[in-house]
Design a protein around this motif. Structure first.
Motif, PDB file in Angstrom:
ATOM      1  N   SER A 221       0.771  -1.268  -0.042  1.00 27.67           N
ATOM      2  CA  SER A 221       0.044   0.009   0.126  1.00 27.67           C
ATOM      3  C   SER A 221       1.008   1.205  -0.065  1.00 27.67           C
ATOM      4  O   SER A 221       0.485   2.455  -0.430  1.00 27.67           O
ATOM      5  CB  SER A 221      -0.961  -0.115   1.240  1.00 27.67           C
ATOM      6  OG  SER A 221      -0.163  -0.097   2.491  1.00 27.67           O
ATOM      7  N   TRP A 222       1.831   1.114   0.521  1.00 26.36           N
ATOM      8  CA  TRP A 222       2.946   2.277   0.708  1.00 26.36           C
ATOM      9  C   TRP A 222       3.460   2.604  -0.742  1.00 26.36           C
ATOM     10  O   TRP A 222       4.350   3.579  -0.790  1.00 26.36           O
ATOM     11  CB  TRP A 222       3.956   2.176   1.765  1.00 26.36           C
ATOM     12  CG  TRP A 222       4.563   0.759   2.001  1.00 26.36           C
ATOM     13  CD1 TRP A 222       4.426  -0.203   2.564  1.00 26.36           C
ATOM     14  CD2 TRP A 222       5.726   0.559   1.245  1.00 26.36           C
ATOM     15  NE1 TRP A 222       4.959  -1.294   2.389  1.00 26.36           N
ATOM     16  CE2 TRP A 222       6.080  -0.810   1.522  1.00 26.36           C
ATOM     17  CE3 TRP A 222       6.761   1.019   0.271  1.00 26.36           C
ATOM     18  CZ2 TRP A 222       7.213  -1.715   1.099  1.00 26.36           C
ATOM     19  CZ3 TRP A 222       7.561   0.507  -0.101  1.00 26.36           C
ATOM     20  CH2 TRP A 222       8.044  -0.871   0.304  1.00 26.36           C
ATOM     21  N   ASP A 223       3.644   1.900  -1.679  1.00 24.85           N
ATOM     22  CA  ASP A 223       4.057   2.061  -3.012  1.00 24.85           C
ATOM     23  C   ASP A 223       2.977   2.668  -3.914  1.00 24.85           C
ATOM     24  O   ASP A 223       2.020   1.631  -4.441  1.00 24.85           O
ATOM     25  CB  ASP A 223       4.699   0.693  -3.621  1.00 24.85           C
ATOM     26  CG  ASP A 223       5.321   0.941  -5.182  1.00 24.85           C
ATOM     27  OD1 ASP A 223       5.033   1.997  -5.466  1.00 24.85           O
ATOM     28  OD2 ASP A 223       6.257   0.150  -5.432  1.00 24.85           O
ATOM     29  N   THR A 224       2.704   3.827  -3.993  1.00 25.69           N
ATOM     30  CA  THR A 224       1.654   4.604  -4.535  1.00 25.69           C
ATOM     31  C   THR A 224       1.785   4.506  -6.158  1.00 25.69           C
ATOM     32  O   THR A 224       1.031   5.514  -6.545  1.00 25.69           O
ATOM     33  CB  THR A 224       1.568   5.879  -4.103  1.00 25.69           C
ATOM     34  OG1 THR A 224       2.553   6.549  -3.851  1.00 25.69           O
ATOM     35  CG2 THR A 224       1.041   5.659  -2.254  1.00 25.69           C
ATOM     36  N   GLU A 254       4.458  -2.815   8.262  1.00 19.20           N
ATOM     37  CA  GLU A 254       5.002  -1.950   7.538  1.00 19.20           C
ATOM     38  C   GLU A 254       6.354  -1.522   7.877  1.00 19.20           C
ATOM     39  O   GLU A 254       6.603  -1.245   9.129  1.00 19.20           O
ATOM     40  CB  GLU A 254       4.076  -0.809   7.377  1.00 19.20           C
ATOM     41  CG  GLU A 254       4.118   0.106   6.521  1.00 19.20           C
ATOM     42  CD  GLU A 254       3.241   1.278   6.333  1.00 19.20           C
ATOM     43  OE1 GLU A 254       3.617   2.727   6.409  1.00 19.20           O
ATOM     44  OE2 GLU A 254       2.008   0.884   6.397  1.00 19.20           O
ATOM     45  N   ALA A 257      10.264   4.191   7.839  1.00 13.12           N
ATOM     46  CA  ALA A 257      10.140   5.402   6.891  1.00 13.12           C
ATOM     47  C   ALA A 257      11.385   5.283   5.957  1.00 13.12           C
ATOM     48  O   ALA A 257      11.431   5.441   4.814  1.00 13.12           O
ATOM     49  CB  ALA A 257      10.126   6.629   7.577  1.00 13.12           C
ATOM     50  N   LYS A 260      11.476   2.123   3.379  1.00  8.80           N
ATOM     51  CA  LYS A 260      10.516   2.550   2.393  1.00  8.80           C
ATOM     52  C   LYS A 260      11.177   3.471   1.440  1.00  8.80           C
ATOM     53  O   LYS A 260      10.960   3.365   0.106  1.00  8.80           O
ATOM     54  CB  LYS A 260       9.169   3.053   2.826  1.00  8.80           C
ATOM     55  CG  LYS A 260       8.206   2.051   3.548  1.00  8.80           C
ATOM     56  CD  LYS A 260       6.860   2.518   3.977  1.00  8.80           C
ATOM     57  CE  LYS A 260       6.704   3.580   5.023  1.00  8.80           C
ATOM     58  NZ  LYS A 260       5.348   4.001   5.363  1.00  8.80           N
ATOM     59  N   LYS A 261      11.836   4.394   1.941  1.00  6.69           N
ATOM     60  CA  LYS A 261      12.370   5.446   1.063  1.00  6.69           C
ATOM     61  C   LYS A 261      13.344   4.794   0.177  1.00  6.69           C
ATOM     62  O   LYS A 261      13.490   4.998  -0.981  1.00  6.69           O
ATOM     63  CB  LYS A 261      12.961   6.578   1.761  1.00  6.69           C
ATOM     64  CG  LYS A 261      13.681   7.816   1.006  1.00  6.69           C
ATOM     65  CD  LYS A 261      14.184   8.777   1.892  1.00  6.69           C
ATOM     66  CE  LYS A 261      14.693   9.743   1.099  1.00  6.69           C
ATOM     67  NZ  LYS A 261      15.874   9.428   0.310  1.00  6.69           N
ATOM     68  N   LEU A 264      11.616   2.382  -2.546  1.00  5.60           N
ATOM     69  CA  LEU A 264      10.930   3.300  -3.481  1.00  5.60           C
ATOM     70  C   LEU A 264      11.990   3.909  -4.412  1.00  5.60           C
ATOM     71  O   LEU A 264      11.630   4.170  -5.643  1.00  5.60           O
ATOM     72  CB  LEU A 264       9.798   4.119  -2.646  1.00  5.60           C
ATOM     73  CG  LEU A 264       8.781   3.646  -2.228  1.00  5.60           C
ATOM     74  CD1 LEU A 264       7.765   4.733  -1.450  1.00  5.60           C
ATOM     75  CD2 LEU A 264       7.789   3.037  -3.147  1.00  5.60           C
TER      76      LEU A 264
END
Length: 459
Positions: A221-224, A254, A257, A260-261, A264
């Protein structure tokens, strides 16, 4: 110091000042300017600096994820504190960059070919034309029609030079993300009509999940992302995808941050898609064919690395077909095409999919592999016309052009896109513009086009 040199020096000082204000070291900024040239957008210079930091292992995104609560040493706590501070600094840089990009560059404005935002040319499917009529010079009018393509982001002055050699026609800049699920920013100089364009049917999927539905199950979900970046000739290594997997597996639920950065950034850079739990992977050649608008198995039978190279260098079929669609009404009984730097036949596939019969195609392409792909496609689609192959563009002499015109009456379309090796921003070694070894082949295009026009006018 003459005025031009003075303006050049002022512009260099201005860009250097901007990068320093964004938080980069003067040495890093100078290295980026010298490597990419004064013409490079500030955003590209910033990307170059970040890439250099990645290689040195100093980039924030390459650092290890913060440790779990209660497990940090005092040095790790200091590192985590620095990460938060750096994150704030990066956000500040982004805001400054946005302000910078809105400013007008200093000096040599006549050499600047400004890129539109949004990059939709004269219009894209589903939207009204931005320009209803355009005036072309008399000596540029078709037939023969011509269509030239290359990357949008080039060293300063390149597109102005291209336009100058092609009857001073301004380029039409289009990002293919408005026609498919992947970005592909390109410039097109042509003398085609712009009224009456239509899209290939069925229209291509416009999002990643529509184009590659099996990825939806695993997509976090965090890959938009809904669009892929430009499809290129190289892919991420297995080492990188394994590193991503390990970084994600360390997290329960999840990821933090900074993880995720990091993930991504790599997914966007390398166009990684999700194919399993915590498993990101490059697009395979079959998926590339689909996204680029080619028929299934168009490049099958060749080595994977060759397929990536051929597809990464090709036309985006749906975009080119949208522009060429105006020719269907003009040539209902078929068309004669001179295809320069044909590659894997993006132009030929586009015309075929538009339902325009290919009467005679003269394909100029030095790659034996690419020629084999086009010949195989020609036979598989049961083309009724003639496919003539010329290996070397230097062999297209006035005598050869005269023979071809005498053979079937002339060309209706001269189409091609010369190599972008020395133009593309990804080239950090020999981004020499139109003076580069490969990209200087552009000048063959106007040479041959002018030969065709002059000889057809003598008929």
């Amino acid at each position: 110091m003459n005025m031009e040199s003075k303006n050049f020096s002022l512009e260099k000082d201005r860009i250097l000042s901007i990068l320093i204000d964004m938080g980069y070291q003067a040495e890093e900024a100078m290295r980026a300017i010298n490597a990419n040239g004064m013409d490079a957008p500030v955003a590209d210079l910033a990307d170059f600096i970040c890439a250099s930091q990645v290689e040195k292992g100093t980039c924030l995104s390459l650092r290890e994820p913060p440790c779990q609560k209660g497990e940090c040493s005092s040095s790790q706590q200091l590192t985590n504190s620095h990460l938060l501070k750096s994150k704030t600094e990066l956000e500040t840089r982004k805001r400054k960059l946005q302000q910078i990009l809105e400013q007008k560059p200093v000096g040599r404005d006549k050499e600047v070919c400004r890129l539109p935002n949004p990059m939709i040319g004269f219009g894209v499917p589903g939207e009204p034309l931005l320009i209803v009529n355009r005036v072309l010079p008399n000596n540029a009018m078709g037939p023969p029609y011509f269509y030239y393509e290359n990357v949008a982001f080039t060293p300063k002055g390149v597109w102005s030079t291209i336009s100058k050699f092609l009857f001073d026609i301004k380029p039409e800049f289009v990002d293919s993300k408005y026609l498919c699920a992947a970005a592909r920013k390109r410039g097109y100089v042509h003398n085609l009509p712009i009224q009456g364009r239509f899209q290939l049917l069925p229209p291509p999927p416009l999002t990643i999940h529509e184009a590659l539905p099996l990825t939806k199950k695993w997509w976090p979900s965090w890959d938009t992302r809904t669009k892929l970046n430009c499809l290129v000739t190289c892919v991420a290594s297995a080492k990188l995808t394994e590193r991503i997997k390990k970084a994600l597996e360390k997290s329960d639920g999840e990821p933090p941050a900074n993880v995720k950065k990091f993930v991504l950034e790599k997914c966007k850079k390398w166009n990684l898609i999700w194919v399993g739990k915590n498993k990101a992977a490059p697009l395979d050649p079959d998926e590339l064919e689909k996204l680029m608008g080619f028929p299934r198995n168009h490049t099958r039978g060749f080595r994977t690395t060759e397929r990536y190279t051929m597809l990464g260098n090709s036309f985006h079929v749906d975009t080119v077909a949208f522009h060429l669609s105006v020719l269907k009404e003009l040539f209902p009984s078929g068309i004669n095409v001179l295809s320069l730097f044909s590659g894997i036949g993006g132009a030929e596939v586009a015309l075929h999919r538009l339902g325009i019969p290919l009467k005679n195609v003269v394909s100029i392409e030095k790659s034996k592999t690419c020629h084999a792909v086009v010949r195989c496609w020609w036979e598989e689609t049961n083309q009724q016309g003639n496919l003539i192959h010329i290996v070397d563009v230097n062999d297209v002499t006035p005598g050869r052009i005269a023979e071809l015109i005498a053979s079937f009456g002339g060309f209706d379309l001269v189409i091609g896109g010369s190599p972008c090796n020395n133009l593309a921003g990804g080239n950090r070694v020999s981004r020499d513009g139109l003076e580069g070894k490969e990209s200087s082949l552009f000048f063959q295009y106007p040479r041959i086009l002018n030969l065709v026009k002059s000889m057809m006018n003598l008929k």
